[in-house]
Design an enzyme around this catalytic site. Structure first.
Site, mmCIF file in Angstrom:
data_model
loop_
_atom_site.group_PDB
_atom_site.id
_atom_site.type_symbol
_atom_site.label_atom_id
_atom_site.label_comp_id
_atom_site.label_asym_id
_atom_site.label_seq_id
_atom_site.Cartn_x
_atom_site.Cartn_y
_atom_site.Cartn_z
ATOM 1 N N HIS A 124 0.477 -1.418 0.014
ATOM 2 C CA HIS A 124 0.110 -0.424 -0.216
ATOM 3 C C HIS A 124 0.631 1.549 0.046
ATOM 4 O O HIS A 124 0.420 2.699 -0.063
ATOM 5 C CB HIS A 124 -0.964 0.110 1.449
ATOM 6 C CG HIS A 124 0.367 -0.048 2.610
ATOM 7 N ND1 HIS A 124 -0.474 -0.030 3.566
ATOM 8 C CD2 HIS A 124 0.949 -0.037 2.952
ATOM 9 C CE1 HIS A 124 -0.024 -0.028 4.623
ATOM 10 N NE2 HIS A 124 1.256 -0.066 4.246
ATOM 11 N N HIS A 125 1.444 1.295 0.185
ATOM 12 C CA HIS A 125 3.006 2.171 -0.316
ATOM 13 C C HIS A 125 3.205 2.975 -1.364
ATOM 14 O O HIS A 125 3.131 3.842 -0.873
ATOM 15 C CB HIS A 125 4.453 2.292 0.813
ATOM 16 C CG HIS A 125 4.388 2.194 1.788
ATOM 17 N ND1 HIS A 125 3.210 3.206 3.047
ATOM 18 C CD2 HIS A 125 4.584 0.771 3.615
ATOM 19 C CE1 HIS A 125 2.717 2.599 4.311
ATOM 20 N NE2 HIS A 125 3.718 1.401 5.083
ATOM 21 N N ALA A 126 3.585 1.739 -2.643
ATOM 22 C CA ALA A 126 3.439 2.737 -3.615
ATOM 23 C C ALA A 126 2.855 3.618 -4.290
ATOM 24 O O ALA A 126 2.287 3.300 -3.952
ATOM 25 C CB ALA A 126 3.850 1.415 -4.962
ATOM 26 N N ASP A 166 -0.932 5.004 3.035
ATOM 27 C CA ASP A 166 -0.687 6.730 2.062
ATOM 28 C C ASP A 166 -0.137 5.649 0.417
ATOM 29 O O ASP A 166 -1.558 6.999 0.234
ATOM 30 C CB ASP A 166 0.954 7.207 2.345
ATOM 31 C CG ASP A 166 1.669 6.110 2.050
ATOM 32 O OD1 ASP A 166 1.469 5.157 1.996
ATOM 33 O OD2 ASP A 166 3.250 6.508 2.253
#
Length: 383
Positions: A124-126, A166
């Site tokens: 989920h950070h990419a 994010d």
């Protein structure tokens, strides 16, 4: 969703994102016989047009370049950093993981399945234009984007990883069709230092981003209280056609990279709650459940995600169940670590319901109030 090749998503020796966690999880799924009772599919790697639903063309090209020659990685686009070292086959492994989540989303939308799990996903950070936090392609955002492309008008995303979701929030910051909810350790004390309650969505989608920032040290009761004080009410109001959830196991008290104190039993309780939400709030119970972080790769991750597979498959495993001896033997042979003996941490996953009142001096209640006051009025709801 499973393809053995997802274990090639490997940043190298000593990196916390050890692909053995995926191998051991699938081994435990098999040890419980879940692979024989449920349909196991392998999706194709996400192609260029699919990746472009979220990621910029220049970024995808940069991933391809360092994938072919890791030596050219210089930190640009977040590639070749300590968090995201370049490795041969980076593009192919990352696209394959993304493809599993996208294929699962397609199967749900077309009515081929009611629930689907990709525990290799949840990266989920990419960001659209760069890698971050061990994540190269954002499979969660790509699955949601594909659902929108197929005609979905309301998709809810609930992220209970210890780190803020994010990248998914950024991808749909100004899109009212997607409700993103992230419950995580407070950004004051943990990467990526975002996910404040005041982050509520762009001008065209105010109230579509929800962040519950919990203080370091939060345990089972506070974690569950915060979840139930915010998430069900918002999801029920939104009435999603598909529920996508991310179940990073790094909230656990044994996780070496964060500071919450949540047990396997509380993680399982939230999985059950998400399952219930999918059936009570969504259309036809469509639920895509993803993995995520989790760096206690023997003691925690395999048990947590095996529970997730079992719950999504309507084959829940009693927490008191003994871990199969064959799997424990295989774990010791593979890692030299003695695996846990039961599918529980021996905790009782209880909490005080928000409807019973709150304590303005309590740190958990302060976090919940901050979120409710920031978001609920924007959605026409009472804080």
């Amino acid at each position: 969703m499973w393809d053995e090749a997802v274990t090639k998503y490997d940043f190298g020796p000593g990196h916390p994102m050890d692909p053995v966690r995926l191998e051991l999880t699938m081994g435990l799924v098999r040890a419980f016989g879940l692979d024989r009772e449920l349909e196991v599919r392998a999706g194709r790697a996400a192609g260029e047009s699919t990746l472009r639903l979220v990621h910029r063309e220049d970024y995808v090209e940069a991933v391809r370049e360092v994938s072919a020659d890791p030596g050219v990685a210089d930190g640009s686009y977040g590639l070749g950093t300590a968090d995201d070292p370049a490795f041969h086959g980076m593009h192919e492994a990352s696209a394959l993981i993304a493809g599993q989540s996208v294929a699962a989303a397609e199967a749900l939308w077309r009515g081929e399945a009611g629930h689907a799990v990709n525990f290799a996903g949840g990266l989920h950070h990419a960001m659209p234009g760069g890698a971050a936090g061990f994540c190269v392609y954002n499979d969660a955002a790509l699955a949601i984007a594909r659902l929108l492309e197929l005609g979905a008008e309301r998709v809810a995303y609930v992220d209970v990883d210890v780190h803020h979701g994010d990248g998914v929030q950024a991808a749909f910051w100004d899109d009212p069709r997607v409700l993103t909810i992230s419950m995580h350790e407070h950004p004051r004390t943990l990467f990526p230092q975002t996910g404040w309650p005041e982050e509520t969505g762009g001008p065209a989608a105010e109230g579509s981003a929800v962040n519950i920032a919990l203080p370091a040290g939060t345990g089972d009761e506070g974690w569950l209280r915060a979840f139930h004080a915010v998430v069900p009410e918002l999801v029920e109001d939104f009435r999603p056609q598909v529920l996508v959830t991310q179940h990073g196991a790094d909230t656990h008290f044994e996780d070496p990279l964060a500071h919450l104190a949540v047990s396997l039993d509380a993680q399982r309780a939230v999985m059950e709650a998400c399952h219930e939400l999918a059936h009570s709030c969504g259309e036809d119970g469509r639920w895509l459940a993803l993995g995520g972080g989790g760096y206690a790769v023997v003691d925690v991750v395999p048990r947590s995600w095996t529970h997730l597979v079992a719950i999504a498959g309507h084959r829940p495993i009693d927490p008191e169940t003994a871990v199969p001896g064959s799997w424990r033997d295989a774990v010791y042979a593979r890692t030299g670590v003695v695996a846990p003996g039961r599918m529980t941490d021996g905790r009782v996953a209880g909490f005080r319901d928000w409807e019973g009142g709150y304590d303005p001096a309590d740190r958990i209640d302060q976090a919940v109030l901050a979120t409710r006051r920031a978001v609920f009025p924007l959605r026409g709801m009472l804080a």
